[in-house]
Design a protein around this motif. Sequence first.
Motif, PDB file in Angstrom:
ATOM      1  N   ALA A  51      85.631  65.380  44.332  1.00 22.87           N
ATOM      2  CA  ALA A  51      85.684  64.768  43.005  1.00 22.87           C
ATOM      3  C   ALA A  51      84.823  63.496  42.958  1.00 22.87           C
ATOM      4  O   ALA A  51      84.105  63.254  41.982  1.00 22.87           O
ATOM      5  CB  ALA A  51      87.132  64.442  42.626  1.00 22.87           C
ATOM      6  N   TYR A  52      84.867  62.717  44.025  1.00 23.84           N
ATOM      7  CA  TYR A  52      84.084  61.487  44.103  1.00 23.84           C
ATOM      8  C   TYR A  52      82.587  61.797  44.087  1.00 23.84           C
ATOM      9  O   TYR A  52      81.814  61.148  43.368  1.00 23.84           O
ATOM     10  CB  TYR A  52      84.469  60.734  45.383  1.00 23.84           C
ATOM     11  CG  TYR A  52      83.854  59.374  45.516  1.00 23.84           C
ATOM     12  CD1 TYR A  52      84.376  58.291  44.810  1.00 23.84           C
ATOM     13  CD2 TYR A  52      82.766  59.154  46.347  1.00 23.84           C
ATOM     14  CE1 TYR A  52      83.824  57.028  44.933  1.00 23.84           C
ATOM     15  CE2 TYR A  52      82.207  57.898  46.476  1.00 23.84           C
ATOM     16  CZ  TYR A  52      82.743  56.834  45.765  1.00 23.84           C
ATOM     17  OH  TYR A  52      82.189  55.589  45.894  1.00 23.84           O
ATOM     18  N   GLU A  54      81.143  64.431  42.843  1.00 23.31           N
ATOM     19  CA  GLU A  54      80.782  64.912  41.505  1.00 23.31           C
ATOM     20  C   GLU A  54      80.602  63.738  40.540  1.00 23.31           C
ATOM     21  O   GLU A  54      79.631  63.692  39.784  1.00 23.31           O
ATOM     22  CB  GLU A  54      81.839  65.883  40.986  1.00 23.31           C
ATOM     23  CG  GLU A  54      81.519  66.463  39.637  1.00 23.31           C
ATOM     24  CD  GLU A  54      80.222  67.265  39.594  1.00 23.31           C
ATOM     25  OE1 GLU A  54      79.582  67.262  38.519  1.00 23.31           O
ATOM     26  OE2 GLU A  54      79.829  67.883  40.604  1.00 23.31           O
ATOM     27  N   ARG A  55      81.534  62.782  40.567  1.00 26.50           N
ATOM     28  CA  ARG A  55      81.418  61.606  39.697  1.00 26.50           C
ATOM     29  C   ARG A  55      80.175  60.790  40.045  1.00 26.50           C
ATOM     30  O   ARG A  55      79.489  60.283  39.146  1.00 26.50           O
ATOM     31  CB  ARG A  55      82.673  60.734  39.787  1.00 26.50           C
ATOM     32  CG  ARG A  55      83.868  61.328  39.067  1.00 26.50           C
ATOM     33  CD  ARG A  55      85.028  60.341  38.962  1.00 26.50           C
ATOM     34  NE  ARG A  55      85.422  59.726  40.212  1.00 26.50           N
ATOM     35  CZ  ARG A  55      86.260  60.262  41.100  1.00 26.50           C
ATOM     36  NH1 ARG A  55      86.796  61.456  40.874  1.00 26.50           N
ATOM     37  NH2 ARG A  55      86.575  59.617  42.207  1.00 26.50           N
ATOM     38  N   GLU A  58      77.147  62.574  38.605  1.00 27.87           N
ATOM     39  CA  GLU A  58      77.108  62.430  37.148  1.00 27.87           C
ATOM     40  C   GLU A  58      76.628  61.038  36.753  1.00 27.87           C
ATOM     41  O   GLU A  58      75.800  60.890  35.846  1.00 27.87           O
ATOM     42  CB  GLU A  58      78.491  62.697  36.549  1.00 27.87           C
ATOM     43  CG  GLU A  58      78.910  64.146  36.603  1.00 27.87           C
ATOM     44  CD  GLU A  58      80.370  64.366  36.230  1.00 27.87           C
ATOM     45  OE1 GLU A  58      81.088  63.383  35.911  1.00 27.87           O
ATOM     46  OE2 GLU A  58      80.802  65.539  36.270  1.00 27.87           O
ATOM     47  N   ALA A  59      77.133  60.010  37.413  1.00 28.75           N
ATOM     48  CA  ALA A  59      76.749  58.632  37.099  1.00 28.75           C
ATOM     49  C   ALA A  59      75.281  58.382  37.425  1.00 28.75           C
ATOM     50  O   ALA A  59      74.590  57.672  36.687  1.00 28.75           O
ATOM     51  CB  ALA A  59      77.643  57.644  37.854  1.00 28.75           C
TER      52      ALA A  59
END
Length: 171
Positions: A51-52, A54-55, A58-59
Motif C-alpha cells: 500500500a505504501y 502504491e501511494r 501515485e504521489a
Amino acid sequence: MDRISSLTGYGLTLREWADDDLAAMVELFDDADVADRTPLASPFDLAAARAYLERAREAQAAHQRVQLAITTDGTEVKGEVRLNRLKGTISYVVGAAHRGQGLAVRAVRLMTDLARQDLGYARVALEIEPDNAPSIAVARSAGFRLTDAEPEVVEGERRSYTLCTWVLDLS
C-alpha cells in the motif's frame, strides 16, 4: 519537471522504490522508533509495504513528492528520503541497522541540492519534534536552523505530533 527516479552524490544513490523492495521496506519500517516518530502503519507488514509503495508511486506520478530509497550501492535499501513538492519539506527514515552512518544528513543534502538546482526552491524545511535529538542533529549537520514559528500540532492515528520547523534558505 519530469519524474525524478534517481539522484547520486555524497556517497549515496537515491532511487525509486521497486517491487523487489517490499521485504526491505518491512525490515526498515517495522520498527518501534519508526512507529513512534512517523504516521507509518504499525505493524508494518507486506500488505502495508504494498500500500505504501502504491501511494508513493501515485504521489510521484502526480508530482506531489519525490520519494526515493536511500542506498550506498544502488541496491541495498537503508532508508528513505522524501521531498514534499507542495510544502517544500523534506523527511527521512533510516533503518535501525544503518543509523549512525550519516545517511540521513547526506540524503537531506542531496534532496536539498535537487530542490535548489533543479526545482528552483528558495527554501526547504524539516518538521521535527522537539525531543527528537537524532533528527535535530541531522538538521544542524545539514545546515538547517530552527525557526521561531509556533510549533504545529498534527493529529496522527496513534498520537499527536508537535512539530518544530527547521529551515534552510537556498538562495
